[in-house]
Design an enzyme around this catalytic site. Sequence first.
Site, PDB file in Angstrom:
ATOM      1  CE1 TYR A  33       1.068  -0.233   4.432  1.00 35.24           C
ATOM      2  CE2 TYR A  33      -0.073   1.874   4.408  1.00 35.24           C
ATOM      3  CZ  TYR A  33       0.763   0.973   5.035  1.00 35.24           C
ATOM      4  OH  TYR A  33       1.318   1.288   6.256  1.00 35.24           O
ATOM      5  NE  ARG A  52       6.897   3.946   0.507  1.00 37.47           N
ATOM      6  CZ  ARG A  52       6.613   4.756   1.512  1.00 37.47           C
ATOM      7  NH1 ARG A  52       7.546   5.062   2.391  1.00 37.47           N
ATOM      8  NH2 ARG A  52       5.413   5.275   1.646  1.00 37.47           N
ATOM      9  NE  ARG A 100      -5.455 -19.956   4.058  1.00 31.86           N
ATOM     10  CZ  ARG A 100      -4.622 -20.795   4.669  1.00 31.86           C
ATOM     11  NH1 ARG A 100      -4.608 -22.078   4.377  1.00 31.86           N
ATOM     12  NH2 ARG A 100      -3.778 -20.342   5.590  1.00 31.86           N
ATOM     13  CE  LYS A 148       3.171   3.099   3.198  1.00 29.58           C
ATOM     14  NZ  LYS A 148       3.273   3.134   4.643  1.00 29.58           N
ATOM     15  CD  GLU A 180       9.751   1.857  10.671  1.00 27.94           C
ATOM     16  OE1 GLU A 180       9.668   2.790   9.864  1.00 27.94           O
ATOM     17  OE2 GLU A 180       9.729   0.660  10.329  1.00 27.94           O
ATOM     18  CG  LEU A 204       8.189   2.357   4.851  1.00 23.36           C
ATOM     19  CD1 LEU A 204       7.958   1.106   4.017  1.00 23.36           C
ATOM     20  CD2 LEU A 204       6.893   3.103   5.042  1.00 23.36           C
TER      21      LEU A 204
HETATM   22  N1  PDD Z   1       2.782   5.054   7.323  1.00 23.23           N
HETATM   23  N2  PDD Z   1       7.429   3.845   8.940  1.00 23.23           N
HETATM   24  C1  PDD Z   1       6.293   3.114   8.943  1.00 23.23           C
HETATM   25  C2  PDD Z   1       6.278   1.812   9.657  1.00 23.23           C
HETATM   26  C3  PDD Z   1       5.150   3.594   8.264  1.00 23.23           C
HETATM   27  O1  PDD Z   1       4.024   2.864   8.252  1.00 23.23           O
HETATM   28  C4  PDD Z   1       5.211   4.857   7.626  1.00 23.23           C
HETATM   29  C5  PDD Z   1       4.040   5.426   6.867  1.00 23.23           C
HETATM   30  C6  PDD Z   1       6.421   5.573   7.663  1.00 23.23           C
HETATM   31  C7  PDD Z   1       6.585   6.908   6.988  1.00 23.23           C
HETATM   32  O2  PDD Z   1       6.618   6.773   5.593  1.00 23.23           O
HETATM   33  P1  PDD Z   1       6.124   7.962   4.633  1.00 23.23           P
HETATM   34  O3  PDD Z   1       6.907   9.152   5.033  1.00 23.23           O
HETATM   35  O4  PDD Z   1       6.462   7.470   3.301  1.00 23.23           O
HETATM   36  O5  PDD Z   1       4.648   8.128   4.897  1.00 23.23           O
HETATM   37  C8  PDD Z   1       7.504   5.033   8.329  1.00 23.23           C
HETATM   38  C9  PDD Z   1       1.584   5.495   6.617  1.00 23.23           C
HETATM   39  C10 PDD Z   1       1.414   6.970   6.650  1.00 23.23           C
HETATM   40  C11 PDD Z   1       0.383   4.736   7.144  1.00 23.23           C
HETATM   41  O6  PDD Z   1       0.550   3.538   7.352  1.00 23.23           O
HETATM   42  O7  PDD Z   1      -0.699   5.309   7.317  1.00 23.23           O
END
Ligand code: PDD
Length: 284
Positions: A33, A52, A100, A148, A180, A204
């Site tokens: 996503y 990405r 499945r 992601k 993170e 990420l």
């Molecule tokens: N999340 N680290 C993780 C684990 C994340 O899920 C996200 C983003 C980020 C930041 O990435 P970016 O700057 O590309 O948004 C770092 C999104 C916003 C979400 O899951 O809603």
Amino acid sequence: MTRTVYVNGEYLPETEATVSIFDRGFLFADGVYEVTSVLDGKLVDFAGHAKRLERSLGELEMTNPTTESELLEIHRELVARNGIEEGLIYLQITRGAADRDFAYPEDAAPTIVLFTQAKPGLADSPAAKAGIKVITIEDQRWGRRDIKTVQLLYPSMGKMMAKKAGADDAWMIEDGFVTEGTSNNAYIVKDGTIITRHLGTEILHGITRAAVLRFAREAQMKVEERAFTADEARDADEAFITSASSFVMPVVEIDGSAIGTGKPGPVATRLRDIYLDEMRKAAV
Ligand code: PDD
């Protein structure tokens, strides 16, 4: 109000949009996503998110059912149809529906879904003025956090742990170092140096992170990309997080102790201003 969403080539009212119960996103979390923010009715760093997305798909040997220009068109169409001035666009691509089986199916057509979330006041948020509180928790996610994927149960558990502890979010710790936040990248500032974990499979690769570090370097701020501990965070002058949904958000408390003055610091505040200014200018 009923939103218009996008599913596999069609714009539909959200109440009429469906995917199969055999979809591998549902059965195996076999999907990726992106979340892109919208400011002034325009997309923030669309190119970064598209790039990405390609990487995540490639790592999982999944095919993208759209080209980048089609994807941009779909994002813009949803923004227009739903009248989004400030908010988010969620995009998900899964490997599709198949009986499945753990092995990847050979002929499944990918599923693609996009929807908008209106968030008036996203940029002018009270949380950014007050700063947020984080707790630390063990990082118990899988080892390919650079992809992601939609397997977000542990981050959800982390947010709930934070909520129960009276905090806003959790920073995750692995082998003594902060990886993170549950849905954002984590930073501290010490003696004017911005410190954030180096890229690797442990985190990420945030699109907001890349832009913010570029702006910091352009503004002659010192940046160190390295792992830091929760103790270093407690002793830091400032802390903040970045993500597409929070931009740059000051962190003022960790595990109940104030960071620095306990108020949003000058570095985080300045970086938020620069980020919002520059990204508004560059938004498509
Ligand atoms: N999340 N680290 C993780 C684990 C994340 O899920 C996200 C983003 C980020 C930041 O990435 P970016 O700057 O590309 O948004 C770092 C999104 C916003 C979400 O899951 O809603």
